[in-house]
Design a protein around this motif. Structure first.
Motif, short mmCIF file in Angstrom:
data_model
loop_
_atom_site.label_atom_id
_atom_site.label_comp_id
_atom_site.label_asym_id
_atom_site.label_seq_id
_atom_site.Cartn_x
_atom_site.Cartn_y
_atom_site.Cartn_z
N VAL A 149 -56.08 57.01 33.59
CA VAL A 149 -57.35 56.53 32.92
C VAL A 149 -58.10 56.49 34.07
N ILE A 150 -59.26 56.99 33.86
CA ILE A 150 -60.21 57.26 34.57
C ILE A 150 -61.42 56.08 33.87
N ARG A 151 -62.55 55.57 35.19
CA ARG A 151 -63.51 54.10 34.68
C ARG A 151 -64.33 55.18 35.65
N PHE A 152 -65.37 54.79 33.98
CA PHE A 152 -67.18 55.12 34.71
C PHE A 152 -67.59 54.20 33.83
N GLY A 153 -68.95 53.19 34.51
CA GLY A 153 -69.87 52.18 33.71
C GLY A 153 -68.52 51.49 32.93
N LEU A 154 -68.88 50.90 31.50
CA LEU A 154 -68.62 50.75 30.04
C LEU A 154 -67.45 51.52 29.67
N PHE A 155 -67.09 52.75 29.83
CA PHE A 155 -66.45 53.17 29.36
C PHE A 155 -64.73 53.79 30.35
N GLU A 156 -63.36 54.05 29.58
CA GLU A 156 -62.42 54.55 30.20
C GLU A 156 -61.72 55.93 29.38
N LEU A 157 -61.66 56.87 30.29
CA LEU A 157 -61.01 57.51 29.60
C LEU A 157 -59.50 57.81 30.00
N GLU A 158 -58.16 58.05 28.52
CA GLU A 158 -57.10 57.95 29.12
C GLU A 158 -56.84 59.18 28.68
N LEU A 159 -56.50 59.68 30.04
CA LEU A 159 -56.24 61.84 30.50
C LEU A 159 -55.19 61.60 29.57
N LYS A 160 -54.23 61.77 28.79
CA LYS A 160 -52.69 61.91 28.67
C LYS A 160 -53.07 62.14 27.07
N SER A 161 -53.93 60.71 26.53
CA SER A 161 -54.18 60.60 25.15
C SER A 161 -55.67 61.04 24.30
N GLY A 162 -56.23 61.35 25.68
CA GLY A 162 -57.49 61.54 24.84
C GLY A 162 -58.69 60.58 24.41
N GLN A 163 -57.33 59.34 24.94
CA GLN A 163 -58.76 58.16 24.05
C GLN A 163 -59.53 57.47 24.99
N LEU A 164 -60.57 57.48 24.09
CA LEU A 164 -62.38 56.86 25.36
C LEU A 164 -62.53 55.73 24.77
N ARG A 165 -63.15 54.59 25.78
CA ARG A 165 -62.89 53.54 25.16
C ARG A 165 -64.08 53.21 25.67
N LYS A 166 -65.15 51.37 25.80
CA LYS A 166 -66.18 51.55 25.49
C LYS A 166 -66.02 49.91 25.74
N ASN A 167 -65.59 49.28 26.57
CA ASN A 167 -66.20 47.66 26.69
C ASN A 167 -64.38 47.50 26.19
#
Length: 632
Positions: free
Chosen positions: A9-27
């Motif tokens: 999981v990589i986080r930046f700003g209000l976002f995070e990207l889960e590398l394994k599944s490619g899921q992008l989340r905001k808050n």
């Protein structure tokens, strides 16, 4: 600083990207993003602040044997990524374009727990002996810590490990508890990753057929294609989309066709919790997509514990016929071009005469144009019924052919009971299919059983809240319950303000209630929603010059003008004459429609514009000739 590729999981700003599944989340809320844009983001996040060249991206994301317009595909992926992040090329906050070179991720990247632990290890390395571990799962402790601090660190590590293990077990249990059963499902439009817009029809066709197969192979309630298609390329969080569609789960994914190969990825998301339930990727020969979709539908059905009894393997379909059908469906739904769609449906059944879906497409083409008043019933009724009958004979397990046959029997034979039996057969095959209830509402509206028709529309709306949003308002219109119809139409327009059919029904509701200024405005909005600003301006000008009567006169003149270029139903002309209280012209048009067995006659009694001729024997002869009892 680069980000370790092992971090998940990589986080930046209000976002995070889960590398394994490619899921992008905001808050914490998931944002829908296709596979390739997610991969681009992951590569940029590996080296924040550094330029990643286009050539590096090509080598990492597109295999050498993939023949696509790489520049177009990469530009499209970056644009989708920016849309998801709310970023722009002109004023970038996250992704900066380096012209003719590549891209750079410019936002700060938050370090996660793994990196903090690695830094702590580096700082305390002089106090803890470095002993090699033979097994990565075995904890090696120093036998003789040299300092008191060492003992404290060891104890702290053990406590942290025990607490961590307990927390992982707890969160795993909680996560499993959060994934509630999935009883209803929406298949969102699959993304076309081929890099070629000409392949959009293929992605849409795969979406449509997966939707159909899920309805056939599971006990899930599947929302209609029309409802799901409005979320094409949507960047709204998936829980919001699921809530708007009224479903427990969402299937999303992508499809890529290159030469004679097809790659499809799918994932099932639990709607309320945004939890990842299932994912799979498929690689097949392009000539074998039918079996691919059947396999995917069965996998989803089994994962949701909704699979029906095993069905026979999917029947082989001529690949060219299948491709022609998908092109026709794309033109029909996405481009609203029924004439070109008809050509492809015809091509499909010519290539494979026993292709049920091809015949279904033809029947729907004839039926839709008859109801729009743009096809002479003398030319459309017979082929509509023949195509529907053929589709039922070839595959009676699908509800749609029975719905098409129901319509053709009612339009052509006026046999209400036999038509309703076909509709009920569709409901028996799939009790959760909203279109069958909407067809029954049409039948009830024609035979003056309005309360039953309204009840059918309410069932359809409950099953598919985002489907034909104008259906209930239309049933209220036929029942002359104008206040209820206006309230429902206004409610629907809050979420879909440019739905032309809803605006059309709202205009009729206002007109029947005597709210002529509002009716003219709804007419104007309807034409604007259809992209016909010339007609919208004509309505606005006519009302300003002569009120609603002038709008009706303009409409009558416009219909007569159109009739010089293509067929226009006499019922449409009769309605304009009736609103102007032109008795002779009204009756003449109705009799002309009767001679051609125009199906639009089935609902004329529901409109108060004709009330002034209800006692006329010519009018009553038309109604009785249609097999209907005079209502007023």
């Amino acid at each position: 600083m680069s980000v370790s590729p092992t971090e998940n999981v990589i986080r930046f700003g209000l976002f995070e990207l889960e590398l394994k599944s490619g899921q992008l989340r905001k808050n914490g809320s998931r944002i829908r993003i296709p596979r390739q844009p997610a991969q681009v983001l992951a590569l940029l996040l590996e080296r924040p602040g550094e330029v990643v060249t286009r050539e590096e991206l090509r080598q990492r994301l597109w295999s050498p044997d993939t023949f696509i317009d790489f520049d177009h595909a990469l530009n499209k992926s970056v644009q989708k990524l920016r849309d998801a992040l709310g970023d722009s090329a002109e004023s970038p906050r996250f992704i900066e374009t380096i012209p003719r070179v590549g891209y750079r991720f410019i936002a700060p990247v938050k370090e996660n727990a793994r990196r903090v632990i690695e830094e702590l290890d580096e700082q305390t390395g002089d106090e803890l002996p470095a002993e090699p571990a033979s097994d990565k799962n075995t904890l090696i402790l120093p036998t003789e810590p040299r300092t008191k601090t060492g003992w404290l660190l060891v104890a702290g590590c053990m406590a942290a490990l025990l607490m961590g293990a307990g927390w992982l077990a707890y969160t795993k249990h909680e996560r499993e508890q959060q994934i509630a059963p999935v009883h209803s499902l929406a298949v969102l439009p699959l993304d076309n990753l081929s890099g070629d817009h000409e392949q959009d029809y293929f992605a849409d066709g795969m979406t449509d057929e997966l939707t159909t197969m899920l309805a056939k192979d599971s006990t899930l309630r599947i929302v209609s294609r029309t409802s799901a298609m409005q979320y094409r390329r949507a960047t709204r969080p998936l829980p919001e989309i699921a809530q708007a569609l009224g479903v427990d789960g969402v299937v999303e994914g992508s499809v890529e066709r290159s030469g004679d190969k097809v790659h499809m990825t799918l994932q099932l998301i639990q709607g309320s919790s945004d939890a990842h339930v299932w994912a799979e990727s498929y690689d097949r020969d392009a000539n074998n997509t039918v079996s691919l979709l059947n396999e995917a539908a069965m996998a989803i059905a089994k994962k949701t514990n909704s699979a029906v009894a095993e069905r026979p393997p999917a029947r082989y379909v001529n690949p060219e016929a299948h491709d022609a059908y998908m092109r026709g469906e794309h033109l029909w739904y996405s481009e609203n071009n029924s004439d070109k769609a008809k050509d492809y449906f015809q091509r499909a059944v010519e290539l494979e005469p026993d292709y049920a879906l091809g015949w279904l497409g033809l029947s729907q083409y004839y039926g839709s144009n008859l109801l729009n008043g743009r096809m002479n019933p003398m030319e459309g009724l017979v082929p509509m019924e023949a195509a529907a009958q053929k589709a039922v004979e070839l595959d009676g397990s699908l509800p749609d052919p029975h719905i098409a046959l129901c319509g053709s029997i009612f339009f052509k034979e006026h046999d209400w009971a036999r038509a309703d039996r076909e509709c009920m057969r569709a409901i028996d095959l799939d009790p959760r299919y909203a279109s069958a209830y909407r067809m029954r509402a049409r039948l009830f509206g024609a035979v003056n059983r309005h309360d039953e028709g309204i009840a059918q529309e309410k069932i359809a709306t409950e099953l598919d809240p985002s489907g034909d949003q104008w259906g209930l308002a239309r049933s209220y219109l036929w029942a002359r319950k104008y206040d209820l119809g206006i309230a429902d139409a206004r409610l629907r327009l809050e979420s879909s303000p440019h739905n032309a059919k809803t605006l059309e029904n709202l205009a009729a509701l206002y007109r029947c209630k005597g709210m002529y200024e509002e009716a003219a405005q709804a007419w104007e909005d309807m034409f604007s929603a259809r992209g016909d600003e010339v007609s919208a301006s004509s309505v606005r000008r006519a009302f300003a010059e002569g009120g609603y009567t002038a709008v009706v006169r303009w409409n009558l003149a416009d219909l007569k003008k159109q009739s010089l270029q293509h067929y226009v139903s006499p019922v449409l002309l009769a309605l304009a004459h009736a609103q102007l209280q032109q008795r002779e012209e009204t009756l003449n048009s109705l009799e002309e429609a009767y001679r051609s067995r125009d199906p639009l006659l089935l609902w004329v009694q529901d409109d108060p514009a004709y009330d002034f001729v209800h006692s006329d024997e010519r009018y009553r002869s038309v109604i009785k000739g249609m097999g209907l009892q005079p209502a007023y």
